[in-house]
Design an enzyme around this catalytic site. Sequence first.
Site, PDB file in Angstrom:
ATOM      1  N   ARG A 444       0.945  -1.180   0.025  1.00 43.73           N
ATOM      2  CA  ARG A 444      -0.003  -0.032  -0.027  1.00 43.73           C
ATOM      3  C   ARG A 444       0.819   1.443   0.004  1.00 43.73           C
ATOM      4  O   ARG A 444       0.658   2.153   0.876  1.00 43.73           O
ATOM      5  CB  ARG A 444      -0.932  -0.089   1.125  1.00 43.73           C
ATOM      6  CG  ARG A 444      -2.069   0.921   0.865  1.00 43.73           C
ATOM      7  CD  ARG A 444      -2.933   1.040   2.323  1.00 43.73           C
ATOM      8  NE  ARG A 444      -4.106   1.637   2.219  1.00 43.73           N
ATOM      9  CZ  ARG A 444      -4.846   2.192   3.117  1.00 43.73           C
ATOM     10  NH1 ARG A 444      -4.407   2.406   4.333  1.00 43.73           N
ATOM     11  NH2 ARG A 444      -6.061   3.033   2.795  1.00 43.73           N
ATOM     12  N   TRP A 478      -5.960   1.467  16.135  1.00 40.93           N
ATOM     13  CA  TRP A 478      -4.457   1.383  15.570  1.00 40.93           C
ATOM     14  C   TRP A 478      -4.499   0.210  14.788  1.00 40.93           C
ATOM     15  O   TRP A 478      -4.712  -0.901  14.870  1.00 40.93           O
ATOM     16  CB  TRP A 478      -3.888   0.709  17.069  1.00 40.93           C
ATOM     17  CG  TRP A 478      -2.205   0.269  16.856  1.00 40.93           C
ATOM     18  CD1 TRP A 478      -1.765  -0.124  15.797  1.00 40.93           C
ATOM     19  CD2 TRP A 478      -1.301   0.340  17.758  1.00 40.93           C
ATOM     20  NE1 TRP A 478      -0.556  -0.520  16.078  1.00 40.93           N
ATOM     21  CE2 TRP A 478      -0.155   0.017  17.379  1.00 40.93           C
ATOM     22  CE3 TRP A 478      -1.223   0.764  19.145  1.00 40.93           C
ATOM     23  CZ2 TRP A 478       1.220   0.059  18.026  1.00 40.93           C
ATOM     24  CZ3 TRP A 478      -0.028   0.800  19.786  1.00 40.93           C
ATOM     25  CH2 TRP A 478       0.915   0.355  19.199  1.00 40.93           C
ATOM     26  N   ASP A 479      -4.025   0.613  13.535  1.00 42.35           N
ATOM     27  CA  ASP A 479      -4.133  -0.123  12.250  1.00 42.35           C
ATOM     28  C   ASP A 479      -2.740  -0.407  11.797  1.00 42.35           C
ATOM     29  O   ASP A 479      -1.624  -0.021  12.442  1.00 42.35           O
ATOM     30  CB  ASP A 479      -4.674   1.105  11.008  1.00 42.35           C
ATOM     31  CG  ASP A 479      -5.451   0.169   9.953  1.00 42.35           C
ATOM     32  OD1 ASP A 479      -5.305  -0.925   9.830  1.00 42.35           O
ATOM     33  OD2 ASP A 479      -6.101   0.944   9.031  1.00 42.35           O
ATOM     34  N   MET A 480      -2.774  -1.285  10.894  1.00 45.18           N
ATOM     35  CA  MET A 480      -1.595  -1.902  10.557  1.00 45.18           C
ATOM     36  C   MET A 480      -1.847  -2.545   9.050  1.00 45.18           C
ATOM     37  O   MET A 480      -2.322  -3.491   9.195  1.00 45.18           O
ATOM     38  CB  MET A 480      -1.019  -3.110  11.309  1.00 45.18           C
ATOM     39  CG  MET A 480       0.512  -3.479  11.309  1.00 45.18           C
ATOM     40  SD  MET A 480       0.795  -5.174  10.308  1.00 45.18           S
ATOM     41  CE  MET A 480       2.281  -5.524  10.560  1.00 45.18           C
ATOM     42  N   ASP A 549     -12.225  -5.866   7.174  1.00 45.97           N
ATOM     43  CA  ASP A 549     -12.616  -4.923   6.514  1.00 45.97           C
ATOM     44  C   ASP A 549     -14.035  -5.185   5.738  1.00 45.97           C
ATOM     45  O   ASP A 549     -14.557  -4.167   5.064  1.00 45.97           O
ATOM     46  CB  ASP A 549     -11.620  -4.482   5.553  1.00 45.97           C
ATOM     47  CG  ASP A 549     -10.606  -3.469   5.978  1.00 45.97           C
ATOM     48  OD1 ASP A 549     -10.715  -3.157   7.004  1.00 45.97           O
ATOM     49  OD2 ASP A 549      -9.436  -3.358   5.290  1.00 45.97           O
TER      50      ASP A 549
HETATM   51  C1  DGJ Z   1      -7.565  -0.441   6.766  1.00 43.25           C
HETATM   52  C2  DGJ Z   1      -8.852  -0.422   7.918  1.00 43.25           C
HETATM   53  O1  DGJ Z   1      -9.069  -1.648   8.197  1.00 43.25           O
HETATM   54  C3  DGJ Z   1      -9.885   0.379   7.333  1.00 43.25           C
HETATM   55  O2  DGJ Z   1     -11.053   0.222   8.534  1.00 43.25           O
HETATM   56  C4  DGJ Z   1      -9.266   1.861   7.526  1.00 43.25           C
HETATM   57  O3  DGJ Z   1      -9.101   2.404   8.633  1.00 43.25           O
HETATM   58  C5  DGJ Z   1      -8.336   1.860   6.212  1.00 43.25           C
HETATM   59  N1  DGJ Z   1      -7.220   1.053   6.666  1.00 43.25           N
HETATM   60  C6  DGJ Z   1      -7.650   3.200   6.462  1.00 43.25           C
HETATM   61  O4  DGJ Z   1      -6.729   3.499   5.649  1.00 43.25           O
END
Ligand code: DGJ
Length: 745
Positions: A444, A478-480, A549
């Site tokens: 990404r 907190w995303d990854m 997601d």
């Molecule tokens: C991936 C997450 O799962 C989504 O919910 C969202 O926060 C996006 N990233 C944002 O870039």
Amino acid sequence: MSIIYHKETKVFHLHNDAVSYIMMVLPNGQMGHLYYGKKIHDREDFGDLLETAPRPMSSCTFEGNKAFSLEHIKQELPVYGTGDYRSPAVEVIQENGSRISDFQYHSHHVEAGKPELSGLPATYVEDSGEAETLVLNLYDSVTGIWAEVFYTIFSQRPVLTRSVRYINNGNRPVQLGRAMSLCLDLPDCAYDWVQFSGAWARERHVKTRRLTMGVQSVGSMRGNSSHEHNPFLILKRPDTGEQQGEALGFSFVYSGNFLMQAEVDAHDNTRVLVGIHPDTFAWHLEPEESFQTPEAVMVYTDSGLNHMSQTFHQLFQKRLARGYWRDRVRPILINNWEATYFDFTEDKLIHIAKKAKECGVELFVLDDGWFGARSNDFAGLGDWVVNTDRLANGITGLAERMEQTGMKFGLWFEPEMVNKDSDLYRSHPDWILQVPGRANTHGRNQYVLDFSRKEVVDCIFEMMAKILREAKVSYIKWDMNRSITECFSPAYGPKRQGEIFHRYILGVYDLYDRLTREFPRVLFESCASGGGRFDPGILYYAPQGWASDNSDAVERMKIQYGTSMCYPVSSMGSHVSVIPNHQMFRNTPLHTRANVAYFGTFGYELDLNKLTEEEIEEVKEQIAFMKEYRDLLQFGTFYRLKSPFEGNEMAWMAVSEDRKTAVVGWYRILNVVNDRFTRVKLQGLDENFCYENSRDGSRVYGDELMNLGLNTSDATAGQTPDDQVPCTDFESRIYILKAVERVEA
Ligand code: DGJ
């Protein structure tokens, strides 16, 4: 007393009312495994369970003795190369190139309670009477390496945990080539292997196959526990179902590379190994250094998969998750991601928030795009400073406005990542994981910060903490969003490169630890492109996680059903989103989207301003329902009733502790014309209570609902009766059952 030691026979018997785990010191000094399963009576000598017999062509330990062969003996800390040809639990690579070791029993002690694992997440006790821990001290005399093997048995739960600490007490360095947390040798292989696998947007699907001779495994070498496989494994008897039968559940309290493996040998013995994936791991141990493995959790049941899952749910809810939010119902939130993606202004967010507030939503979450030069996914990651072109009043001002509308405010971060187009990368191009002289793979358009380095974690902590100190932020997502590649840290020498994956995760845990300590009231929700890091390690810090997601109601049934095998409803982030759905492009009714999301933390991922008046009224009712029942839904006893993997219908339910209230969710994927009459057998009710059904006011006793079932038929049969709304595809219903009277049995 739950841990018994028979000095004469050198047998250890760990037990509570539900399970027994028995092992002994073998004639060669190593630890042998004898039994794990339903609780059995203790006796002085269990040595006969070793089942040694002379077998032709076996490699044997003692000359003149053809019966004692490590090839066939069940063991606790087996090594390869001294007669056992199965995958080992540990490998110590020595300076002379030898990989052979011999961990012999030296001593042991028993502690009340359960020690913490320094720097690592683990289950815990609040009172030392809740568990007892046996620590075996095993010693390899040639290298001087000690192995401390920790076994904790909980007194009131059918739960055992295990981890190992290696200490180099010798005078030469060694390398741990593998250090599995759990090794369990079982005396047969009559099991189904159940794994939880999939991919992005279809995580944790239930996959079952018969265990067979040879090695079968799942794991991750992506740096996170992954969308593809979850660190959870069930071995169940082929006739075990949700309500009955034997099953063993194995969970790994870790968020990085893992391996879960079962090896069936030529005599149908099964060796289960759980631990850090050895293919991406090597740990250098200088004299006096030590290495602590993460913890593995084992649950045994003879009462079916629901019971096994409930055991995990209660353990993870009460003795893994921590802090202010552990026992609290979760706020109903609205997240702007699918409503706006990167295209928002402060006024647009306030507009979304106001409508949500009007409907009863409690928390507004601002997702990706508020910081640095982040207007798409090419730039900005790493610059955790608000973009004032977009949000003129900063996060402080926006949070303040949100609070004024009566909503709490939450914020998205992706702390571990950086875009090359960012101030952070421009100042510290050496802070990403990268191999000198080689190209770097992106995911990404982003790169992975080297969290094995303290200065990197310090810097991210300071940026995040500054915002949290200044602004009224109540929640963090907190995303990854990528897996790890080129896992090399220029900060470490060649001998230590095998440590980087694990050191990275320790850095992630360290950042979580510092943030949750300084901001104990902030609710953390973990996320990794949805469900890429949905594991018990992260649950220790973040009591809920974005399960996927994919927010399509039909897809979510499978995801949440599979997830529920190990993880509690309170941990599953689940939202109502728009139709056509953004992942599946499918149209499902609003009530079905909510009926699925209720069995989770619940929220909305859309702009409610775009709904019709009628839909808004429905949303208001949904939120009112969730507020009334979320305690029961998130913390009640959860039962799976019908699997979406096995047919056109799914059903699950939650029952209150006093069994006076139950909420049943029933779902049908495709409509069926002129269908048979359908019923779902319920669970967990009191057979002597009479329950009133919220849908039709009928009153039926618990025994009937559990043995004959709840009537879920609809009478359309291809025509629409005048007094009924016709059902179509993706139909679902919520039944609330309330006890109105009790009869004596
Ligand atoms: C991936 C997450 O799962 C989504 O919910 C969202 O926060 C996006 N990233 C944002 O870039």
